[in-house]
Design a protein around this motif. Structure first.
Motif, mmCIF file in Angstrom:
data_model
loop_
_atom_site.group_PDB
_atom_site.id
_atom_site.type_symbol
_atom_site.label_atom_id
_atom_site.label_comp_id
_atom_site.label_asym_id
_atom_site.label_seq_id
_atom_site.Cartn_x
_atom_site.Cartn_y
_atom_site.Cartn_z
ATOM 1 N N PRO A 1 0.791 -1.234 0.000
ATOM 2 C CA PRO A 1 0.000 0.000 0.000
ATOM 3 C C PRO A 1 0.827 1.289 0.000
ATOM 4 N N VAL A 2 2.134 1.181 0.203
ATOM 5 C CA VAL A 2 2.973 2.387 0.198
ATOM 6 C C VAL A 2 3.739 2.535 -1.117
ATOM 7 N N ASN A 3 3.413 1.709 -2.086
ATOM 8 C CA ASN A 3 4.081 1.775 -3.383
ATOM 9 C C ASN A 3 3.404 2.839 -4.247
ATOM 10 N N GLY A 4 4.091 3.944 -4.461
ATOM 11 C CA GLY A 4 3.514 5.059 -5.206
ATOM 12 C C GLY A 4 3.219 4.729 -6.652
ATOM 13 N N GLU A 5 4.038 3.889 -7.262
ATOM 14 C CA GLU A 5 3.814 3.529 -8.661
ATOM 15 C C GLU A 5 2.527 2.724 -8.821
ATOM 16 N N VAL A 6 2.292 1.806 -7.884
ATOM 17 C CA VAL A 6 1.060 1.010 -7.928
ATOM 18 C C VAL A 6 -0.155 1.921 -7.790
ATOM 19 N N ALA A 7 -0.097 2.852 -6.846
ATOM 20 C CA ALA A 7 -1.210 3.777 -6.636
ATOM 21 C C ALA A 7 -1.460 4.637 -7.868
ATOM 22 N N ASN A 8 -0.378 5.113 -8.494
ATOM 23 C CA ASN A 8 -0.529 5.932 -9.692
ATOM 24 C C ASN A 8 -1.178 5.147 -10.828
ATOM 25 N N LEU A 9 -0.718 3.912 -11.044
ATOM 26 C CA LEU A 9 -1.292 3.100 -12.120
ATOM 27 C C LEU A 9 -2.748 2.741 -11.832
ATOM 28 N N LYS B 1 -13.525 9.766 -9.617
ATOM 29 C CA LYS B 1 -13.344 10.042 -8.189
ATOM 30 C C LYS B 1 -12.298 9.111 -7.592
ATOM 31 N N GLN B 2 -12.397 7.814 -7.906
ATOM 32 C CA GLN B 2 -11.411 6.856 -7.402
ATOM 33 C C GLN B 2 -10.029 7.150 -7.973
ATOM 34 N N ALA B 3 -10.005 7.586 -9.237
ATOM 35 C CA ALA B 3 -8.731 7.905 -9.878
ATOM 36 C C ALA B 3 -8.033 9.053 -9.153
ATOM 37 N N ARG B 4 -8.780 10.108 -8.863
ATOM 38 C CA ARG B 4 -8.191 11.264 -8.181
ATOM 39 C C ARG B 4 -7.666 10.873 -6.804
ATOM 40 N N THR B 5 -8.407 10.025 -6.118
ATOM 41 C CA THR B 5 -7.980 9.562 -4.794
ATOM 42 C C THR B 5 -6.651 8.819 -4.878
ATOM 43 N N MET B 6 -6.533 7.929 -5.867
ATOM 44 C CA MET B 6 -5.310 7.143 -5.982
ATOM 45 C C MET B 6 -4.124 7.993 -6.422
ATOM 46 N N PHE B 7 -4.361 9.006 -7.257
ATOM 47 C CA PHE B 7 -3.266 9.904 -7.634
ATOM 48 C C PHE B 7 -2.750 10.658 -6.407
ATOM 49 N N GLU B 8 -3.666 11.065 -5.552
ATOM 50 C CA GLU B 8 -3.263 11.766 -4.332
ATOM 51 C C GLU B 8 -2.512 10.824 -3.396
ATOM 52 N N VAL B 9 -2.946 9.562 -3.340
ATOM 53 C CA VAL B 9 -2.238 8.571 -2.529
ATOM 54 C C VAL B 9 -0.814 8.394 -3.049
ATOM 55 N N HIS C 1 3.119 9.221 -1.259
ATOM 56 C CA HIS C 1 4.234 8.279 -1.183
ATOM 57 C C HIS C 1 5.380 8.699 -2.097
ATOM 58 N N PHE C 2 5.365 9.993 -2.470
ATOM 59 C CA PHE C 2 6.480 10.632 -3.178
ATOM 60 C C PHE C 2 6.749 10.027 -4.552
ATOM 61 N N TYR C 3 5.675 9.619 -5.227
ATOM 62 C CA TYR C 3 5.827 9.233 -6.626
ATOM 63 C C TYR C 3 6.060 10.505 -7.445
ATOM 64 N N SER C 4 6.578 10.359 -8.652
ATOM 65 C CA SER C 4 6.954 11.498 -9.500
ATOM 66 C C SER C 4 5.885 12.599 -9.507
ATOM 67 N N ASP C 5 6.254 13.770 -8.998
ATOM 68 C CA ASP C 5 5.311 14.883 -8.924
ATOM 69 C C ASP C 5 4.885 15.330 -10.319
ATOM 70 N N LEU C 6 5.809 15.268 -11.279
ATOM 71 C CA LEU C 6 5.497 15.653 -12.657
ATOM 72 C C LEU C 6 4.418 14.745 -13.236
ATOM 73 N N LYS C 7 4.567 13.441 -13.024
ATOM 74 C CA LYS C 7 3.585 12.494 -13.552
ATOM 75 C C LYS C 7 2.235 12.649 -12.871
ATOM 76 N N ILE C 8 2.264 12.852 -11.560
ATOM 77 C CA ILE C 8 1.010 12.986 -10.818
ATOM 78 C C ILE C 8 0.257 14.243 -11.258
ATOM 79 N N LYS C 9 0.956 15.360 -11.384
ATOM 80 C CA LYS C 9 0.288 16.595 -11.808
ATOM 81 C C LYS C 9 -0.259 16.470 -13.221
#
Length: 254
Positions: A132-140, A152-160, A164-172
């Motif tokens: 659950p702390v894997n940022g890449e899994v949450a982003n995908l 709604k679920q997508a936005r939640t997972m991007f924030e998660v 966990h400090f996944y790439s800020d560029l990709k998340i934005k």
């Protein structure tokens, strides 16, 4: 006069020391071989030699079964845009339940590349439960939710993923895509503008920026504000905006 060894025990000690210098132990040999393999792999990775990497990982798997090398090989196939081969290589791992979060993640990427988002969703949810702390899994997971219309679920997972400090560029970029899909172009522009100075700005983010600019211009509101902002960005030599972009928006705002 030299002092000679005058006891059998001392002679045995010396013989042992000399033998140790000439013939390294099995442990040292194994370590040397491992370092050699690691060096070969680093060279292939540094030169982006995908053909060489495939051969290298295949050779390691011929010598001995290894989850580590299976996953590495599958990742190279994905890089070569061959998700079918990636899934084939991973089959012994994903069929042997419960599979590891790492192998499940790579398999999910392959299914996403094939457009099989429902299959990928189940795999990613499984991987997220394990890690659950894997940022890449949450982003995908966010990407798959967005692809299946679950914004709604997508936005939640991007924030998660962001926590966990996944790439800020990709998340934005991904959040901006959600804003676009929801028609909130001003929010999307705000997000993308905040990363426009990044030297690693990719083609997808720039495409999203162009899309937002075109949408806002087509809507014929805030054109003056938009043009001011774009000109300022261009003057600051930001990588996300080119002269052609300015011409596009200028034409649409007239």
């Amino acid at each position: 006069m030299r002092k000679f060894i005058n006891s059998m025990s001392s002679a045995l000690v010396l013989a042992t020391m000399l033998q140790g210098c000439v013939s390294p132990s099995n442990g040292n040999v194994d370590r040397s071989e491992q370092l050699n393999l690691e060096t070969q792999e680093r060279v292939l990775l540094a030169s982006n030699n995908t053909v060489g990497l495939i051969e290298f990982y295949q050779n390691q798997l011929k010598d001995a079964e290894s989850e580590h090398y299976r996953i590495k090989l599958a990742e190279v196939y994905l890089k070569k845009h061959d998700p079918e081969s990636a899934l084939f290589v991973l089959t012994p791992l994903t069929d042997n339940l419960p599979s590891s979060a790492e192998s499940t993640l790579v398999a999910a990427k392959a299914h996403m590349d094939l457009g099989q988002f429902e299959v990928a969703l189940g795999m990613l949810e499984n991987a997220y439960e394990q890690s659950p702390v894997n940022g890449e899994v949450a982003n995908l997971l966010g990407v798959v939710y967005a692809e299946t219309g679950q914004f709604k679920q997508a936005r939640t997972m991007f924030e998660v993923a962001r926590t966990h400090f996944y790439s800020d560029l990709k998340i934005k970029n991904n959040l901006a895509l959600l804003d676009i899909l929801e028609g909130n172009y001003a929010a999307a522009l705000e997000r993308i503008s905040s990363v426009a100075t990044e030297p690693s700005l990719d083609k997808q983010t720039r495409a999203n920026l162009l899309l937002v600019m075109a949408k806002m211009a087509n809507n014929n509101w805030s054109c003056k504000s938009l043009m001011t902002r774009l000109q300022k960005t261009k003057n600051e030599h930001l990588s996300g905006i080119k002269n052609s972009d300015l011409k596009l928006v200028t034409a649409k705002c007239q």
